[in-house]
Each structure stands twice: as structure tokens, then as C-alpha cells.
Design a protein around this motif. Structure first.
Motif, PDB file in Angstrom:
ATOM      1  N   GLN A  19      72.313  -1.539  23.626  1.00 50.88           N
ATOM      2  CA  GLN A  19      72.058  -2.920  24.055  1.00 50.88           C
ATOM      3  C   GLN A  19      71.504  -2.956  25.471  1.00 50.88           C
ATOM      4  O   GLN A  19      70.665  -3.791  25.804  1.00 50.88           O
ATOM      5  CB  GLN A  19      73.362  -3.717  23.973  1.00 50.88           C
ATOM      6  CG  GLN A  19      73.259  -5.178  24.349  1.00 50.88           C
ATOM      7  CD  GLN A  19      74.613  -5.872  24.271  1.00 50.88           C
ATOM      8  OE1 GLN A  19      75.543  -5.404  23.625  1.00 50.88           O
ATOM      9  NE2 GLN A  19      74.747  -6.999  24.957  1.00 50.88           N
ATOM     10  N   GLY A  64      78.307  -7.053  25.845  1.00 51.37           N
ATOM     11  CA  GLY A  64      78.772  -5.922  25.053  1.00 51.37           C
ATOM     12  C   GLY A  64      79.687  -5.016  25.859  1.00 51.37           C
ATOM     13  O   GLY A  64      79.456  -4.787  27.050  1.00 51.37           O
ATOM     14  N   THR A 124      74.394 -12.445  25.364  1.00 52.24           N
ATOM     15  CA  THR A 124      75.246 -11.538  24.598  1.00 52.24           C
ATOM     16  C   THR A 124      75.846 -10.501  25.534  1.00 52.24           C
ATOM     17  O   THR A 124      75.127  -9.839  26.278  1.00 52.24           O
ATOM     18  CB  THR A 124      74.449 -10.832  23.491  1.00 52.24           C
ATOM     19  OG1 THR A 124      73.944 -11.807  22.587  1.00 52.24           O
ATOM     20  CG2 THR A 124      75.338  -9.862  22.731  1.00 52.24           C
ATOM     21  N   ASN A 141      80.952  -6.993  20.691  1.00 57.17           N
ATOM     22  CA  ASN A 141      79.879  -7.872  21.150  1.00 57.17           C
ATOM     23  C   ASN A 141      80.352  -9.321  21.125  1.00 57.17           C
ATOM     24  O   ASN A 141      81.002  -9.739  20.169  1.00 57.17           O
ATOM     25  CB  ASN A 141      78.641  -7.757  20.249  1.00 57.17           C
ATOM     26  CG  ASN A 141      77.920  -6.449  20.404  1.00 57.17           C
ATOM     27  OD1 ASN A 141      77.736  -5.719  19.428  1.00 57.17           O
ATOM     28  ND2 ASN A 141      77.494  -6.123  21.610  1.00 57.17           N
TER      29      ASN A 141
END
Length: 438
Positions: free
Chosen positions: A38, A431, A429, A74
Motif C-alpha cells: 500500500q 494500513g 485508507t 486496513n
């Protein structure tokens, strides 16, 4: 098969109960399966960072020594807004109602991976991850309620894999997938229009339909990793389509005033099914180490989204309900930079352009209002010691502002009227990942 479905439900309970937001990746891809990759906007498959290579390229297992595990979490925080221009009922009457509120749903989803090196040539592993997911949830009185209220797709994939190191240059890998899918689709019904055209769009006479179903399907993936030199690697990876037939129930809610009428009596709960093919994908990726401190990653991924050409609900004793989608195949391009200043820290950054399968306003669907997007990614890994490390990453995804002018494209869509308005969507997002080497 039923026992395997139950097992996947239990193993993946956290992700299945939460669903996922569609604003991460194009179509209904979940978008990221590891915090490490990511950080470079999913361009790092050829780097082979950890056991999450099982998802990106199983041939990468050949580079992992001993036994390793990675656990990922996540959290997607989407912001989706619709602004109405002129939406109408099936009779052409302007629909009264709101804009639907923030239709994105904040979601937390875990993934898990493990690998074991059998010998210098062969390594095996298993991954449990969420490959697809989409969840939009509009307020009940929004102007597009006759086309959609809530739409949710939830999946979990169990993926045992194996890699074989042919020589110092070539490694091959393959895996099998057992994928569980669960879906929910709901919308309001303009029963006022069916009773009396003057009542069209009257919320007091709105009904509701909701269909739910689930299934398990099987697929495969394979890959190759080529070590060109000590500093350069190139990878190829393919993940197959998976056919699903979701079977479940179609349920109706009818306002009390219409329950005794012919309209109310005709809306009886029944069984239903929906055929879905999750798309195949093909990736080419590369990694190059320029200096001991600096490296670069890159990835191109093609996805066969054109398999999703309609949503056809087949209910026992009723005419099929069809929503035409006409999605197109898509391309995704991403690059990343990696900076390693010392043995303790690794810093990452990435940029990606992700093409939307929805190509025009007339075919855009309010249940998955998609458009081309750009990813901006940052990440870091802290090596606690030689056997333990933690990855942190953040992605900001900006979708291009889009317009929807959705009119009926199938006879069964006529009762849903039209939606005409603008969409503005983005998301953040986060993570987090823990890696352990035994």
C-alpha cells in the motif's frame, strides 16, 4: 461445499460483517491487501516485501526464507456526495427527496498470510484476504431511491500457494482460490405510481425490495519472477475470474394502505439468484535498486471488468429484474519509490492512476458510482529486530468528479425512473501490518 462456506464465514467473520467501500480501487475491487505494498500504491509486487506476495505474485514466495507470517488491517474512510440536478419518476414527475447523505461506509478489514520454505527450491504459503468489496448506503428518502438504497458486496478468499525456484533467474508460482461472496441489493418501489399516477413519487406509498444471497466459487492464480540481476527483478502475475451464483431471498415491504390491494398481494417474498463473475486480472511489475538507499517499483495491471455487463436478479415466479451496466476492461498504472536510510527504517511513497470501468453518465450506476481516480500513497516499515517488523501506510484516493444521467436501459428498469446529478467522491485508507519471521 457447504461446510467450506461455513468455515470461510467463521475464519473471515471480521471482514464479512463489515463489508468494504468501493472508493479504494476501480469497479468493486477492494484495492489493497497489504500495508507494505500500500505504501507504494500497489506497485511493489516485484520487490517481494513479505508473505503478502501470495496475493500479488505467488512466485515471490521463492525469495522468503524460513517461515514467515503477516497480519494486516486496513481501515477505509470514504466520503461520497451526490448533488441532484433533475431526477424523475417513471411518469416524468420530479422526485422529491434529499441527496442521500454520505453514502460511503467506513470499513475495517483484516488479511492474513503465512509462508514456509521447504527447501532451497520450494516454498509454500496460504493467504486469507478480501479481493472484492463494495458498500454504498443512501438515506431512505434520497431522490435516487427507486434505483438503489443499499448495495453491498462482501468476499473472502482462501488462497493456498506454492512456488518453485527453477534457477537463480527464474521462479514460478501458482495457487488455488476458494472464494466466498455475499451480496445485498435494496431499493425503494414507487408503488404510488402503480396505484395511481397522481401518487407517483409519494414517499407515503413507497415500498421496498431487498435481495440477499451468497455462494462459494473456485479459481486459480499463477506468476513468474525473473531476477535479471542482483538489482533488478521483473514479475508477471495472473488471477483468474471466478463464477458465482448467489442464491438467497427476495423480500418486499409494502405500505399498510396498499397491502389489501392487488399490488400489495402481488409482492410476495420468494427465492432469488444472481450470477456474478468476478473479473480476471493480469499484471506486469518491476523492481530496481539504484543504490543501497534508493529503489524504484512499477506496476501495470489489466482487469477484465467487461464481464460485469448487467445485474440480473432472477426471482422464482417473477420476471427478471435487469440493471444494464456495460462495464469496460480497465488499466491501472502505478510507480513507487523506496528509501532505506538505515537497518531500522524503510520509507515508501507511491502514485497510481486507476481507470474506471464506467465510461459515460448514461451507464453509470448509483450503487457503484465510479470514475477514474488517482492514488497518493505514503508508507514506512520499522524493523524491530531481525525477526519482527511493522508497516504503516496511508493512501488518499481522489475520484474525478462525475455526472450521472441514468435512464432506463432495460424494460425492467422503467419503474425506477431517472437519476440526474453530480458525484464527488474521495477516501483515506490507513494500513497497519505486523510481520514475523520464525
Amino acid at each position: 461445499m457447504k461446510q467450506l462456506v461455513r468455515s470461510l464465514k467463521v475464519i473471515g467473520a471480521g471482514s464479512l460483517m463489515l463489508g468494504s467501500a468501493s472508493v479504494m480501487a476501480s469497479g468493486y475491487h477492494f484495492g489493497t491487501q497489504s500495508a507494505s505494498n500500500q505504501g507504494v500504491a500497489n506497485s511493489g509486487a516485484a520487490e517481494v516485501m513479505d508473505a503478502s506476495t501470495i496475493f500479488y505474485n505467488p512466485a515471490g514466495l521463492s525469495r522468503l526464507e524460513g517461515a514467515q507470517v503477516s497480519g494486516v488491517l486496513n481501515v477505509i474512510m470514504p466520503d461520497g456526495e451526490y448533488t441532484n440536478i433533475k431526477s424523475t419518476t417513471a411518469t416524468g414527475k420530479t422526485i422529491t427527496g434529499g441527496n442521500g447523505g454520505n453514502f460511503g461506509v467506513t470499513t475495517a478489514v483484516p488479511h492474513m498470510y503465512g509462508s514456509y520454505q521447504i527447501n532451497d527450491k520450494m516454498t509454500v504459503g496460504v493467504g486469507l484476504f478480501v479481493p472484492f468489496g463494495s458498500h454504498t448506503d443512501y438515506e431512505n428518502d434520497w431522490v435516487g431511491r427507486y434505483q438503489t438504497l443499499e448495495s453491498e458486496i462482501k468476499t473472502i478468499n482462501l488462497n493456498p500457494s506454492i512456488s518453485y525456484k527453477v534457477n537463480d533467474t527464474v521462479a514460478l508460482g501458482a495457487g488455488l482460490s476458494a472464494q466466498y461472496i455475499e451480496g445485498t441489493l435494496s431499493k425503494a418501489l414507487d408503488l404510488g405510481a402503480a396505484a395511481n399516477s397522481a401518487l407517483s413519487g409519494n414517499k407515503a406509498y413507497d415500498g421496498k425490495s431487498e435481495v440477499k444471497g451468497d455462494d462459494i466459487g473456485y479459481g486459480y492464480n499463477f506468476g513468474a519472477l525473473f531476477t535479471i540481476s542482483d538489482a533488478t527483478r521483473v514479475g508477471l502475475a495472473y488471477r483468474s475470474k471466478i463464477r458465482h451464483t448467489l442464491e438467497g431471498d427476495l423480500k418486499f415491504t409494502v405500505p399498510a394502505a396498499l397491502q389489501p390491494t392487488a399490488i400489495g398481494r402481488s409482492l410476495k417474498n420468494t427465492s432469488a439468484k444472481l450470477n456474478v463473475e468476478t473479473p480476471e486480472s493480469f499484471s506486469i511489475n518491476g523492481f530496481h535498486q539504484f543504490t543501497p538507499e534508493w529503489a524504484m517499483t512499477a506496476d501495470y495491471t489489466w482487469t477484465g471488468h467487461s464481464r460485469f455487463d448487467e445485474i440480473r436478479i432472477q426471482a422464482t415466479g417473477r420476471t427478471d429484474t435487469v440493471t444494464v451496466t456495460n462495464w469496460r476492461d480497465t488499466n491501472r498504472y502505478s510507480v513507487g519509490a523506496i528509501y532505506t536510510p538505515n537497518a531500522s527504517w524503510v520509507f515508501r511513497a507511491g502514485l497510481a492512476y486507476d481507470q474506471s470501468p464506467e465510461s459515460n453518465e448514461a451507464e453509470r450506476i448509483a450503487s457503484i458510482p465510479d470514475s477514474d481516480r488517482i492514488w497518493y500513497a505514503l508508507g514506512a516499515r520499522y524493523n524491530i529486530n531481525k525477526n519482527n517488523s511493522i508497516d504503516l501506510a496511508a493512501i488518499y484516493v481522489q475520484l474525478k468528479d462525475s455526472t450521472i444521467n441514468r435512464k432506463p436501459l432495460d424494460a425492467s428498469e422503467k419503474a425506477a425512473g431517472t437519476i440526474n446529478g453530480n458525484y464527488s467522491v474521495d477516501s483515506i485508507t490507513l494500513g497497519m501490518q505486523y510481520n514475523h519471521r520464525f
